[in-house]
Design a protein around this motif. Structure first.
Motif, mmCIF file in Angstrom:
data_model
loop_
_atom_site.group_PDB
_atom_site.id
_atom_site.type_symbol
_atom_site.label_atom_id
_atom_site.label_comp_id
_atom_site.label_asym_id
_atom_site.label_seq_id
_atom_site.Cartn_x
_atom_site.Cartn_y
_atom_site.Cartn_z
ATOM 1 N N VAL A 42 0.847 -1.207 0.000
ATOM 2 C CA VAL A 42 0.000 0.000 0.000
ATOM 3 C C VAL A 42 0.871 1.242 0.000
ATOM 4 C CG1 VAL A 42 -1.612 1.358 1.399
ATOM 5 C CG2 VAL A 42 -1.998 -1.076 1.084
ATOM 6 N N TRP A 43 1.875 1.259 0.851
ATOM 7 C CA TRP A 43 2.744 2.422 0.944
ATOM 8 C C TRP A 43 3.519 2.640 -0.357
ATOM 9 C CZ3 TRP A 43 2.963 6.721 3.280
ATOM 10 C CH2 TRP A 43 4.127 7.491 3.273
ATOM 11 N N SER A 45 2.703 1.613 -3.421
ATOM 12 C CA SER A 45 1.814 2.036 -4.510
ATOM 13 C C SER A 45 1.314 3.456 -4.288
ATOM 14 C CB SER A 45 0.638 1.065 -4.655
ATOM 15 O OG SER A 45 -0.170 1.091 -3.501
ATOM 16 N N TYR A 46 1.158 3.859 -3.042
ATOM 17 C CA TYR A 46 0.769 5.249 -2.745
ATOM 18 C C TYR A 46 1.860 6.220 -3.178
ATOM 19 C CZ TYR A 46 -0.297 9.433 -0.031
ATOM 20 O OH TYR A 46 -0.532 10.732 0.346
ATOM 21 N N GLN A 47 3.106 5.864 -2.913
ATOM 22 C CA GLN A 47 4.209 6.738 -3.297
ATOM 23 C C GLN A 47 4.396 6.792 -4.810
ATOM 24 O OE1 GLN A 47 7.668 5.520 -1.068
ATOM 25 N NE2 GLN A 47 7.164 6.946 0.585
ATOM 26 N N ASN A 48 4.019 5.725 -5.511
ATOM 27 C CA ASN A 48 4.113 5.717 -6.974
ATOM 28 C C ASN A 48 2.927 6.390 -7.636
ATOM 29 O OD1 ASN A 48 6.586 4.447 -7.172
ATOM 30 N ND2 ASN A 48 5.669 2.403 -7.098
ATOM 31 N N SER A 50 -0.310 5.296 -7.732
ATOM 32 C CA SER A 50 -1.337 4.393 -8.250
ATOM 33 C C SER A 50 -2.480 4.302 -7.240
ATOM 34 C CB SER A 50 -0.748 3.009 -8.505
ATOM 35 O OG SER A 50 -1.750 2.129 -8.923
ATOM 36 N N LYS A 51 -3.545 5.080 -7.482
ATOM 37 C CA LYS A 51 -4.647 5.135 -6.523
ATOM 38 C C LYS A 51 -5.459 3.841 -6.501
ATOM 39 C CE LYS A 51 -5.189 10.106 -6.633
ATOM 40 N NZ LYS A 51 -6.067 11.241 -6.921
ATOM 41 N N THR A 54 -3.572 1.148 -4.686
ATOM 42 C CA THR A 54 -3.513 1.491 -3.270
ATOM 43 C C THR A 54 -4.805 1.092 -2.565
ATOM 44 O OG1 THR A 54 -2.036 3.352 -3.723
ATOM 45 C CG2 THR A 54 -3.208 3.388 -1.633
ATOM 46 N N ALA A 58 -5.061 -1.838 0.182
ATOM 47 C CA ALA A 58 -5.516 -1.428 1.511
ATOM 48 C C ALA A 58 -6.705 -2.271 1.955
ATOM 49 C CB ALA A 58 -5.873 0.054 1.509
#
Length: 76
Positions: A42-43, A45-48, A50-51, A54, A58
């Motif tokens: 999750v972290w 994909s969040y930084q990349n 990709s909603k 994420t 999650a």
């Protein structure tokens, strides 16, 4: 046939087989490890940015944590 199906012995065996996998302390540990890996995903994909990924990760992490807590409640 109805005497066999309705007998308490057969019903007890079916319930024992159905609940054999629940309440296993090893399952709780594995679920916690999987949840931790999913939270890391999750972290990342969040930084990349990709909603969609994420949100999916999650939701999977939340389900893994919830199932681990419910399984832990059966262990104790």
């Amino acid at each position: 046939m109805s005497a066999i199906v309705g007998s308490p012995g057969v019903r007890g065996v079916k319930e024992g087989v159905a609940l054999a996998g629940l309440g296993n302390p090893v399952l709780v540990i594995i679920l916690c490890l999987v949840a931790g890996l999913l939270v890391g995903g999750v972290w990342a994909s969040y930084q990349n940015g990709s909603k969609a990924l994420t949100v999916v990760l999650a939701a999977l992490a939340a389900m893994a944590v919830l199932f681990a807590v419910l399984t832990l409640a059966q262990v104790m």
